[in-house]
Design a protein around this motif. Sequence first.
Motif, PDB file in Angstrom:
ATOM      1  N   VAL A  94     -16.510  29.701  -7.506  1.00 29.61           N
ATOM      2  CA  VAL A  94     -17.317  28.492  -7.719  1.00 29.61           C
ATOM      3  C   VAL A  94     -16.526  27.256  -7.270  1.00 29.61           C
ATOM      4  O   VAL A  94     -17.087  26.344  -6.644  1.00 29.61           O
ATOM      5  N   ILE A 332     -25.139  26.074  -8.113  1.00 33.53           N
ATOM      6  CA  ILE A 332     -23.946  25.240  -7.931  1.00 33.53           C
ATOM      7  C   ILE A 332     -24.303  24.118  -6.954  1.00 33.53           C
ATOM      8  O   ILE A 332     -24.870  24.379  -5.885  1.00 33.53           O
ATOM      9  N   SER A 336     -20.911  20.204  -9.586  1.00 36.89           N
ATOM     10  CA  SER A 336     -20.825  21.218 -10.646  1.00 36.89           C
ATOM     11  C   SER A 336     -19.401  21.336 -11.160  1.00 36.89           C
ATOM     12  O   SER A 336     -18.444  21.202 -10.392  1.00 36.89           O
ATOM     13  N   GLU A 341     -20.002  26.312 -15.226  1.00 38.43           N
ATOM     14  CA  GLU A 341     -20.835  27.291 -14.521  1.00 38.43           C
ATOM     15  C   GLU A 341     -20.518  28.717 -14.971  1.00 38.43           C
ATOM     16  O   GLU A 341     -21.420  29.537 -15.142  1.00 38.43           O
TER      17      GLU A 341
END
Length: 362
Positions: A94, A332, A336, A341
Amino acid sequence: MDGFVLSRPDHSVLTRGVRRSFDDAGAATHALSEGSATLIVGALPFDPSGATALYEPAEVTVTGSAWRSDTSVDLPHTHAVREIPSPADHLRRVEKLVTRLRDGDLGKVVSARTVELRAESPISPTALAARMATLNPAANTFAVDLSAAGTDFVGHSLVGATPEVLVSRRGNVVTCRPLAGSARRTAETEADRVAGDSLLSSTKNLAEHAFVTDWIRDVLGPLCSELSIPSTPELTSTHEVWHLASPIRGILRDPTTALELAIALHPTPALCGTPTTAALNVIRDTEEPRRFYGGAVGWCNNVGDGDWVVAIRCAEISADGRTAWASAGGGIVADSDPQDELDETTTKLRTLLTALGVSDTN
Ligand SMILES: C=C(O[C@@H]1C=C(C(=O)O)C=C[C@H]1O)C(=O)O
């Protein structure tokens, strides 16, 4: 499993036996349009290039209420054995995505992870669906055999309780209720209300949501003579999460079937990203194949009416019933927070894990 279940709060479609199966949505659409099938049920995979698990069933029961299973089969003791990828790797993935999103060539990408579960004795897909329907009465509970999708899927099934409706069609009326933008719920009433209210005013979550409504407008606009999409989303919730939701309604110009509408709309940026092809390529390059997680489950009759729900809050169950793969993801965007997340996926996984009596994995 023999059969198909899609239980919605006000009606359900249950089938048994298979007359014909289709690993290709075009062939199923053709069977409906030429009149050789009166009903198609089953699942579309996340990746539109993958094989479908669609069926012309032998027997059909439609009820005017949510499904109540008449069998009570216990679910086995189940525990998590592996996370794919590990939470630390998901976090890193991420982080990398956020860096890429800040470069600006992509608007949003949904990133997902999977927990592999092992059961002491076989999990009955129908028993799991029954448990999920009881625990999540407002959700759309499904259980579908995936065998038609090919050798990798023989005997596997997909079971879940999703809050998200991809598309429904009744006559010339088409409705969708996409969800995008999430916040964890809490046990304390006031804190829970504050979490919901701040989701409703979160610029980041509203932007994540707008990618989805824009996509639906682009797809349905040319097919509809009227299309109503609220300018701002409303709040909805499951036991675990608050979501932003948009109730969308259109009047179809031509008799496009529910299955054709599902194929046109899927994958929305709620599960894939924006722009669609670029986001899909990122997901193909960075994740294990999602198979049917993130796809759609539903039915379409020969008049063209039907319901297709988004295959989330679900798990794929192996042919011997002893392994299950539960997956969850989240959208995302450039702003973010990777840890938030990761936590969001953990929260979303709970819908499935709670039904199997498995506590959080991290
Ligand atoms: C991807 C999932 O959920 C989707 C992503 C959401 C989000 O990013 O906020 C919200 C609902 C779903 O459209 C999932 O539950 O696995």
